[in-house]
Scaffold this active site. Sequence first.
Site, mmCIF file in Angstrom:
data_model
loop_
_atom_site.group_PDB
_atom_site.id
_atom_site.type_symbol
_atom_site.label_atom_id
_atom_site.label_comp_id
_atom_site.label_asym_id
_atom_site.label_seq_id
_atom_site.Cartn_x
_atom_site.Cartn_y
_atom_site.Cartn_z
ATOM 1 N N HIS A 29 15.676 6.766 1.317
ATOM 2 C CA HIS A 29 16.742 6.316 0.813
ATOM 3 C C HIS A 29 17.603 7.306 1.774
ATOM 4 O O HIS A 29 17.680 8.481 1.744
ATOM 5 C CB HIS A 29 17.002 6.798 -0.614
ATOM 6 C CG HIS A 29 18.163 6.052 -1.136
ATOM 7 N ND1 HIS A 29 18.829 6.680 -2.274
ATOM 8 C CD2 HIS A 29 19.072 5.320 -0.575
ATOM 9 C CE1 HIS A 29 20.032 6.195 -2.612
ATOM 10 N NE2 HIS A 29 20.344 5.589 -1.483
ATOM 11 N N ASP A 30 18.679 6.167 2.406
ATOM 12 C CA ASP A 30 19.520 7.096 3.323
ATOM 13 C C ASP A 30 20.151 8.298 2.675
ATOM 14 O O ASP A 30 20.400 9.144 3.489
ATOM 15 C CB ASP A 30 20.322 5.961 4.052
ATOM 16 C CG ASP A 30 21.322 5.249 3.058
ATOM 17 O OD1 ASP A 30 21.289 5.339 1.782
ATOM 18 O OD2 ASP A 30 22.027 4.271 3.625
ATOM 19 N N THR A 31 20.646 8.023 1.534
ATOM 20 C CA THR A 31 21.176 9.196 0.773
ATOM 21 C C THR A 31 20.303 10.408 0.855
ATOM 22 O O THR A 31 21.004 11.636 0.868
ATOM 23 C CB THR A 31 22.085 8.649 -0.310
ATOM 24 O OG1 THR A 31 22.484 7.544 -0.327
ATOM 25 C CG2 THR A 31 22.759 10.038 -0.844
ATOM 26 N N THR A 78 29.735 3.197 3.780
ATOM 27 C CA THR A 78 30.039 2.031 2.831
ATOM 28 C C THR A 78 30.186 2.462 1.332
ATOM 29 O O THR A 78 31.088 1.975 0.663
ATOM 30 C CB THR A 78 28.846 0.884 2.825
ATOM 31 O OG1 THR A 78 28.969 0.610 4.437
ATOM 32 C CG2 THR A 78 29.414 -0.137 1.953
ATOM 33 N N ASN A 116 28.059 6.978 -7.900
ATOM 34 C CA ASN A 116 28.471 6.156 -6.832
ATOM 35 C C ASN A 116 29.824 5.881 -6.955
ATOM 36 O O ASN A 116 30.443 5.637 -7.970
ATOM 37 C CB ASN A 116 27.549 4.799 -7.217
ATOM 38 C CG ASN A 116 26.216 4.812 -6.599
ATOM 39 O OD1 ASN A 116 25.560 5.923 -6.727
ATOM 40 N ND2 ASN A 116 25.545 3.729 -6.006
ATOM 41 N N GLY A 167 29.348 8.847 7.809
ATOM 42 C CA GLY A 167 30.767 8.131 8.658
ATOM 43 C C GLY A 167 31.981 8.647 8.285
ATOM 44 O O GLY A 167 32.880 8.906 9.347
#
Length: 462
Positions: free
Chosen positions: A216-218, A240, A277, A383
């Site tokens: 999971h990128d997080t 995002t 989130n 980002g």
Amino acid sequence: MTVRAGPDVLDLAEVHRFPNRAVRTGGTLHWDVLALYAGVLDGLRAAGQVASVGIDSWAVDYGLLDADGALLGNPVHYRDSRTEGAAEKVWARVPADELYAATGLQYAPFNTLYQLTAARGTPQLAAAGRLLLIPDLLTYWLTGRPGTELTNASTTQLIDPRTGDWAYGVAERLGIDLGLFAPLRRPGDPAGELLPHVLEETGLTGPVPVTAVGSHDTASAVAAVPAGPADRFGYICTGTWSLAGLELDAPVLSEASRTANFTNELGLDGTVRYLRNIMGLWLLQECLRAWGGPDLAPLLREAAEEPALRSVVDAGDAAFLPPGRMPERIAAACRATGQPVPETRAATVRCILDSLALAHRRTLADAARLADRPVDVVHIVGGGARNALLCQLTADACGLPVVAGPAEAAALGNVLVQARAHGLVDDRAAMRALLARTQPLARYEPRGDAAAWRAAERRLAA
């Protein structure tokens, strides 16, 4: 991305970039996963000879395979509307409070559990012999070895965060066959080697091991937070989405945590990513897309000159989840709450960034209160660390110093797990110390009057 890693070296380079476009067919929004896999192969070819490969991606979505391992259609995109009403079907069998006590996962309409509920009775699910989450699917195509990496599995709402194993009771009550999932893997576990035809297509010389990472990128991004071992830090993984929260040793499964919509996802070395989130820079990305892709830098300069906190929206509102017409939806939200409607692009950008900073403030304060753990510094990775205005506004809103960077946290966390598995880096503390020594970081001190942020918070709550 390729990274040269060693005891005092962490050099990252982008070697290939490719588009990720959702495709709507037959009224359903899909990932074009074959195009993504082709991009992975192109990237391996561009990278040249490597010592290890690891894959991370977004969470919750999956591909279904038949008994022979063939893909049964393109994976459905989590922003598709098919899960509307699925949560109520789940809660009729497992009430929301019991579900949270068992899995610790926040309510999000796209969680894998709700996707599987929405897919019940479909020919594809009936024909499926295996379910692989997206990074596991790509890994399977590279290696031929199926597995389910734990940090991503923890977003399915089918994992018990206390044990790091499946929530068998939940699955049984909901009629979900856990046999569809491949055996669990943990970050650092071997995931196979590149298959001969993959080596041939990419020009690499085998053997090339594939290593399970925080897929999971997080999870990978949080692993790359350059905090010291004694730091009481909060993190915001920006892209995002904004994923804001704390790294804990154990989940928080209280009713207060559930009603505050916090999630307990698993991270590196058995840690818990306790977070909420927030819609994140999706709001800005969609506005830029609606405006035809203007240069962001001058827009940010103009936004910095706009009046602060003139209008704010709830950056966690699911109304902003679908794509399309984002400037109009932000204007409508301001109008509905009796606030001035942004009349220029710069005013809209300032509204978005003020709203994100306000959401960061509220989320980190709630997390610290619910976990009973104070926060002294906020790390922004991903980002959004490049967005100086967002970083400064977050410092102002939280009343805490913000350390911004690294921007490519997910890639660095990914490769550090590989480097550790191959003996190049020691423990998690050593990984973070290496990041702090080698990566460019920026520090933002809070400024201005905190009362203005408290007032905006009250206005939005009302």
